[in-house]
Structures are given as structure tokens and as C-alpha cells.
Design a protein around this motif. Structure first.
Motif, PDB file in Angstrom:
ATOM      1  N   ASN A 102      60.644  28.642  28.516  1.00  0.00           N
ATOM      2  CA  ASN A 102      62.014  28.113  28.454  1.00  0.00           C
ATOM      3  C   ASN A 102      62.627  27.996  29.845  1.00  0.00           C
ATOM      4  N   ALA A 103      62.366  29.011  30.715  1.00  0.00           N
ATOM      5  CA  ALA A 103      62.885  28.936  32.088  1.00  0.00           C
ATOM      6  C   ALA A 103      62.262  27.758  32.832  1.00  0.00           C
ATOM      7  N   HIS A 104      60.948  27.558  32.619  1.00  0.00           N
ATOM      8  CA  HIS A 104      60.275  26.420  33.267  1.00  0.00           C
ATOM      9  C   HIS A 104      60.841  25.099  32.750  1.00  0.00           C
ATOM     10  N   ALA A 108      62.738  22.361  34.839  1.00  0.00           N
ATOM     11  CA  ALA A 108      62.254  20.971  34.845  1.00  0.00           C
ATOM     12  C   ALA A 108      63.324  20.018  34.330  1.00  0.00           C
ATOM     13  N   GLY A 109      64.188  20.495  33.426  1.00  0.00           N
ATOM     14  CA  GLY A 109      65.258  19.643  32.912  1.00  0.00           C
ATOM     15  C   GLY A 109      66.364  19.404  33.928  1.00  0.00           C
ATOM     16  N   LYS A 110      66.551  20.352  34.858  1.00  0.00           N
ATOM     17  CA  LYS A 110      67.622  20.214  35.841  1.00  0.00           C
ATOM     18  C   LYS A 110      67.132  19.692  37.187  1.00  0.00           C
ATOM     19  N   HIS A 111      65.804  19.653  37.394  1.00  0.00           N
ATOM     20  CA  HIS A 111      65.259  19.235  38.688  1.00  0.00           C
ATOM     21  C   HIS A 111      64.289  18.076  38.499  1.00  0.00           C
ATOM     22  N   LEU A 119      64.254  18.440  43.679  1.00  0.00           N
ATOM     23  CA  LEU A 119      65.684  18.190  43.901  1.00  0.00           C
ATOM     24  C   LEU A 119      66.414  18.293  42.577  1.00  0.00           C
ATOM     25  N   LYS A 120      67.688  18.709  42.659  1.00  0.00           N
ATOM     26  CA  LYS A 120      68.505  18.708  41.449  1.00  0.00           C
ATOM     27  C   LYS A 120      68.728  17.271  41.013  1.00  0.00           C
ATOM     28  N   LYS A 121      68.774  17.082  39.693  1.00  0.00           N
ATOM     29  CA  LYS A 121      68.937  15.718  39.183  1.00  0.00           C
ATOM     30  C   LYS A 121      70.280  15.133  39.601  1.00  0.00           C
ATOM     31  N   SER A 122      71.322  15.962  39.654  1.00  0.00           N
ATOM     32  CA  SER A 122      72.636  15.454  40.057  1.00  0.00           C
ATOM     33  C   SER A 122      72.599  14.991  41.517  1.00  0.00           C
ATOM     34  N   SER A 123      71.935  15.782  42.386  1.00  0.00           N
ATOM     35  CA  SER A 123      71.821  15.378  43.792  1.00  0.00           C
ATOM     36  C   SER A 123      70.996  14.102  43.927  1.00  0.00           C
TER      37      SER A 123
END
Length: 198
Positions: A102-104, A108-111, A119-123
Motif C-alpha cells: 500500500n505504501a508503494h 507510485a500514485g503521488k509520484h 517527481l511529485k505529480k503536482s510538480s
């Protein structure tokens, strides 16, 4: 003939306990109750209680049976406890694996991986929007510069055409003047030659 149903009923009555699913258990009273019965049933002789040996043996067997049942139930409880502990270990390791997965997945969902860097998806989205905006602005500037250059090129072409027409007219005029001057010069030479010969 009358005895056949009666024999059948007797046979059924005696064989029914053999078909029972559980063996009949003797009613066992608690040890303290059996001990109290042993003491109340004892005869007192000159201040001493006289116990019957078979009753003491029966109490001793009940005590030994209770101890055996207790040790068997304690062993069963220990075995069940060990089984539950092993199940808890398995469940704990499974939960740790699920937490790691779940942490992975959350990471992976945020990067997002770009050229080997996380990189962060927002960045990344902000960077892509900025680059796209800059590219669109460059395209608009290039299109406007192209229009300006096209207009300048068109004006230069028009000026070139006007100059070419003017130059062509000037050349025609110059050629006509040259022809006229060469004719006048030829006429002058002819007259001069006539004057010499006359």
C-alpha cells in the motif's frame, strides 16, 4: 405370532443405545461436592471418621480424572494458543506485506518517474503546464513575427516591382535616347562627310 412384535420391541429397546451418537457419560459432580458427600457418609468411631475404601478410591479416581482432564484441556489450550500465535504471526507478516504494498502504491500514485527521477505529480503537472505555456507563447511570437516579416516582404516585393517598372521605363527611355542620339550623330557625320566631299 403375538410374541413377534413383543420380541421386536425388546430387541429395539436393547439395541437403541448402541446406535446413539454419543456415549452416555456418568453424571459427575464437582470434587468438592463429592468430598462433602464422602465426609457426611463417613462413620465416626471414637472421634475418628471411618471412610470406606471404595468411596476413597472412587474420589481418588475422580480426582485423577479431573487432573487428567485438566492436563488434557491445558495441553489443548496450549496447542490452540500456539496455533493462534502462529496464525497471528502469519497475519502480522501478511499485514506488513500489505502495508508495504500500500505504501508503494501510494508513493507510485503521488509520484511519476521522469528520466529516472521521481517527481511529485503536482510538480510535474505544474512544470508541464509552464513549459506548454512558454511553447505556446513562443509559437504566438513566431506567428506574429512571421506575419510582420510577410508584410515587410510583401511591401519590399511591391517596392521592388515598382522600382523594376520604373527602371524598365527608364531603360526604354535611355535606349530610345541612345538610338536618337546615335541617329543624330550619324546624321551629323553624314553631313560632315558631305561637307568635306563638296
Amino acid at each position: 405370532m403375538k410374541n413377534v412384535p413383543l420380541c421386536f420391541l425388546f430387541l429395539l429397546a436393547f439395541t437403541r443405545p448402541a446406535f446413539a451418537t454419543e456415549p452416555a457419560r456418568p453424571s459427575a459432580s464437582p470434587l468438592s461436592h463429592q468430598y462433602q458427600q464422602l465426609l457426611t457418609g463417613a462413620e465416626v468411631f471414637e472421634g475418628y471418621r471411618m471412610l470406606k475404601v471404595y468411596e476413597v478410591d472412587r474420589l481418588w479416581r475422580a480426582v485423577m480424572d479431573s487432573i487428567r482432564e485438566g492436563s488434557v484441556s491445558a495441553a489443548a489450550v496450549r496447542k490452540e494458543n500456539d496455533r493462534l500465535r502462529s496464525e497471528i504471526k502469519v497475519i502480522t507478516s501478511t499485514m506488513e506485506q500489505k502495508d508495504a504494498v500500500n505504501a508503494h502504491l501510494e508513493f507510485a500514485g503521488k509520484h511519476i518517474s521522469v528520466f529516472g527521477k521521481d517527481l511529485k505529480k503536482s510538480s510535474f503537472i505544474t512544470m508541464v503546464v509552464l513549459i506548454t505555456s512558454c511553447l505556446c507563447a513562443c509559437i504566438v511570437v513566431l506567428i506574429s513575427m512571421g506575419k510582420i516579416n510577410y508584410k515587410a516582404c510583401r511591401d519590399a516585393r511591391k517596392l521592388y516591382d515598382e522600382l523594376y517598372v520604373e527602371f524598365d521605363q527608364y531603360r526604354h527611355g535611355a535606349v530610345e535616347r541612345q538610338i536618337k542620339l546615335s541617329r543624330e550623330l550619324q546624321d551629323y557625320r553624314n553631313r560632315h562627310a558631305d561637307l568635306k566631299s563638296a
